[in-house]
Scaffold this motif. Structure first.
Motif, PDB file in Angstrom:
ATOM      1  N   PHE A  43     106.652  90.217  36.256  1.00  0.00           N
ATOM      2  CA  PHE A  43     106.384  89.215  37.325  1.00  0.00           C
ATOM      3  C   PHE A  43     106.706  88.532  38.258  1.00  0.00           C
ATOM      4  N   ALA A  44     107.532  87.483  37.211  1.00  0.00           N
ATOM      5  CA  ALA A  44     109.028  86.656  37.594  1.00  0.00           C
ATOM      6  C   ALA A  44     109.676  87.509  37.963  1.00  0.00           C
ATOM      7  N   SER A  45     110.315  88.543  37.596  1.00  0.00           N
ATOM      8  CA  SER A  45     111.563  89.145  37.357  1.00  0.00           C
ATOM      9  C   SER A  45     111.882  90.467  38.716  1.00  0.00           C
ATOM     10  N   VAL A  46     110.528  90.517  39.618  1.00  0.00           N
ATOM     11  CA  VAL A  46     110.276  90.873  40.387  1.00  0.00           C
ATOM     12  C   VAL A  46     110.181  90.429  41.515  1.00  0.00           C
ATOM     13  N   ALA A  47     109.614  89.095  41.267  1.00  0.00           N
ATOM     14  CA  ALA A  47     109.948  87.749  42.324  1.00  0.00           C
ATOM     15  C   ALA A  47     111.752  87.133  42.582  1.00  0.00           C
ATOM     16  N   ALA A  48     112.097  87.429  41.515  1.00  0.00           N
ATOM     17  CA  ALA A  48     114.014  87.138  41.499  1.00  0.00           C
ATOM     18  C   ALA A  48     114.231  87.862  41.984  1.00  0.00           C
ATOM     19  N   VAL A  49     114.168  89.168  41.445  1.00  0.00           N
ATOM     20  CA  VAL A  49     115.025  89.981  42.367  1.00  0.00           C
ATOM     21  C   VAL A  49     114.748  90.468  44.073  1.00  0.00           C
ATOM     22  N   ILE A  50     113.411  90.136  44.189  1.00  0.00           N
ATOM     23  CA  ILE A  50     113.138  90.004  46.037  1.00  0.00           C
ATOM     24  C   ILE A  50     113.897  88.961  46.204  1.00  0.00           C
ATOM     25  N   PHE A  51     113.775  87.888  45.783  1.00  0.00           N
ATOM     26  CA  PHE A  51     114.680  86.758  46.243  1.00  0.00           C
ATOM     27  C   PHE A  51     115.722  86.965  46.457  1.00  0.00           C
ATOM     28  N   ALA A  52     116.842  87.677  45.462  1.00  0.00           N
ATOM     29  CA  ALA A  52     118.186  87.629  45.346  1.00  0.00           C
ATOM     30  C   ALA A  52     118.647  88.927  46.729  1.00  0.00           C
ATOM     31  N   PHE A  53     117.700  90.164  47.181  1.00  0.00           N
ATOM     32  CA  PHE A  53     118.175  91.280  47.239  1.00  0.00           C
ATOM     33  C   PHE A  53     117.747  90.209  49.493  1.00  0.00           C
ATOM     34  N   GLN A  54     116.851  89.498  49.667  1.00  0.00           N
ATOM     35  CA  GLN A  54     116.931  89.593  51.161  1.00  0.00           C
ATOM     36  C   GLN A  54     117.958  88.545  50.911  1.00  0.00           C
ATOM     37  N   MET A  55     118.893  88.636  50.071  1.00  0.00           N
ATOM     38  CA  MET A  55     119.643  87.738  50.883  1.00  0.00           C
ATOM     39  C   MET A  55     120.815  88.929  50.944  1.00  0.00           C
ATOM     40  N   LEU A  56     120.847  89.324  50.849  1.00  0.00           N
ATOM     41  CA  LEU A  56     121.764  90.839  51.207  1.00  0.00           C
ATOM     42  C   LEU A  56     121.699  91.678  52.635  1.00  0.00           C
ATOM     43  N   ASN A  57     122.246  90.641  53.624  1.00  0.00           N
ATOM     44  CA  ASN A  57     122.026  91.353  54.631  1.00  0.00           C
ATOM     45  C   ASN A  57     122.617  92.318  54.723  1.00  0.00           C
ATOM     46  N   PHE A  58     122.329  93.388  55.365  1.00  0.00           N
ATOM     47  CA  PHE A  58     123.690  94.569  55.302  1.00  0.00           C
ATOM     48  C   PHE A  58     123.915  94.658  57.397  1.00  0.00           C
ATOM     49  N   PRO A  59     124.559  95.341  57.734  1.00  0.00           N
ATOM     50  CA  PRO A  59     124.984  95.584  59.549  1.00  0.00           C
ATOM     51  C   PRO A  59     124.123  96.268  59.500  1.00  0.00           C
ATOM     52  N   ILE A  60     123.981  97.191  61.526  1.00  0.00           N
ATOM     53  CA  ILE A  60     123.050  98.266  61.066  1.00  0.00           C
ATOM     54  C   ILE A  60     123.505  98.131  62.413  1.00  0.00           C
ATOM     55  N   GLN A  61     123.309  98.414  63.458  1.00  0.00           N
ATOM     56  CA  GLN A  61     123.840  98.498  64.754  1.00  0.00           C
ATOM     57  C   GLN A  61     123.696  97.622  65.698  1.00  0.00           C
ATOM     58  N   ASN A  62     125.009  97.940  66.769  1.00  0.00           N
ATOM     59  CA  ASN A  62     125.209  96.561  67.979  1.00  0.00           C
ATOM     60  C   ASN A  62     125.079  95.137  67.474  1.00  0.00           C
ATOM     61  N   GLY A  63     125.595  94.632  66.299  1.00  0.00           N
ATOM     62  CA  GLY A  63     125.747  93.690  65.382  1.00  0.00           C
ATOM     63  C   GLY A  63     124.837  92.581  65.015  1.00  0.00           C
ATOM     64  N   THR A  64     124.023  93.694  64.290  1.00  0.00           N
ATOM     65  CA  THR A  64     122.814  93.505  64.111  1.00  0.00           C
ATOM     66  C   THR A  64     122.887  93.394  62.567  1.00  0.00           C
TER      67      THR A  64
END
Length: 306
Positions: A43-64
């Motif tokens: 439970f705690a590990s999945v929440a921690a992974v979600i927090f961590a990977f929400q920080m990883l913004n990736f470019p998609i299109q038109n400067g977004t």
């Protein structure tokens, strides 16, 4: 898709707060009554992974840019009630510690990303798995479908909230939100399936001799996230991009400022190190709080069965 305080006003704020509170209470009830509870560590590990990977913004299109929503991942790995609780706690920590998403709009953000993003996708995931016959592929096909739906549904709700509050016209904001988040949803599918595979394997055997099989992959995911967080895309995310396009993006001060606002540790000038420290702090806080909540749920459930 974290809505800041400046974007919504009026009755939509207290209404979404009430609805989200009811959703969290309901999820807590079903979590207590659930016969198949995830382990507290999972439970705690999945929440921690979600927090961590929400920080990883990736470019998609038109400067977004986009980032993982995580609702489908949470519910698929933990079950719908625990998925809702995990994403809700991540959102609360992001708002209170990192000034990400308005505190006054926690109700709206939890409604969009936890109640809808994790709740609806979790229910659909269970239903789709039962409807598919091929055991080897059904989980991944189901997960791909609900991952896409979770992002699009959350963006739909956000667009409707913006229109109700008078921030933007529904005829303009809804197509804009759906179009950009449909692209983000495609990335959500890939990231969700990859994380689901690693975490599922990690927790396949959780007996004492196999603890290292659980810890190493999870720590590896978190280390990767910490390393990549400082170089994540600085482009505006889907919601900010739409706000810029429709001219309703307003900069405002957070309700209160913390040393980690905007995921930058204010006492360190180096931006890479500052973000990395913030990432570590967020992961530790998320794991600790969710572990504590999971322990309370586990002990309460055991007392009720005695």
């Amino acid at each position: 898709m974290h809505i800041p305080n400046e974007m919504l006003s009026g009755a939509i704020c207290p209404v979404t707060a009430v609805v989200s509170s009811a959703g969290i209470i309901t999820a807590s009830y079903f979590a207590l009554k659930s016969k198949e509870k995830p382990s507290v560590i999972k439970f705690a590990s999945v929440a921690a992974v979600i927090f961590a990977f929400q920080m990883l913004n990736f470019p998609i299109q038109n400067g977004t840019s986009g980032h993982l929503l995580g609702g489908a991942l949470a519910s698929a790995l933990l079950g719908t009630p625990f998925g809702i609780l995990a994403v809700s706690m991540v959102l609360i920590i992001q708002a209170l510690v990192f000034s990400d998403g308005g505190i006054a709009l926690l109700g709206a953000n939890i409604l969009n990303m936890a109640i809808i993003g994790a709740g609806v996708s979790g229910i659909l995931f269970s239903a789709l798995k039962k409807g598919l016959k091929n055991r080897k592929s059904k989980e991944y096909i189901s997960l791909a479908v609900v991952s896409f739906i979770s992002v699009v549904a959350a963006s739909f709700a956000c667009g409707v909230e913006l229109a109700i509050s008078g921030t933007a016209e529904l005829s303009k904001v809804l197509p804009a939100m759906l179009s950009v988040h449909a692209v983000i949803a495609l990335f959500e599918i890939v990231i969700t399936i990859a994380l689901y595979s690693v975490i599922s394997i990690s927790f396949a055997e959780n007996s004492a001799p196999s603890k290292i099989k659980t810890i190493v992959p999870i720590l590896s995911l978190l280390v990767i996230a910490i390393i990549l967080a400082p170089i994540a895309s600085s482009f505006p995310d889907g919601l900010e991009s739409v706000a810029l396009k429709l001219n309703f993006l307003r900069e405002g001060l957070p309700t209160f400022v913390t040393p980690f606002s905007d995921y930058n540790f204010k006492l360190v000038s180096n931006p890479y190190i500052s973000t990395a420290i913030s990432s570590i702090v967020g992961i530790v806080i998320t794991f600790a709080i969710v572990f504590g909540v999971g322990t309370i749920i586990d002990k309460t459930a055991k007392r009720e069965t005695i």
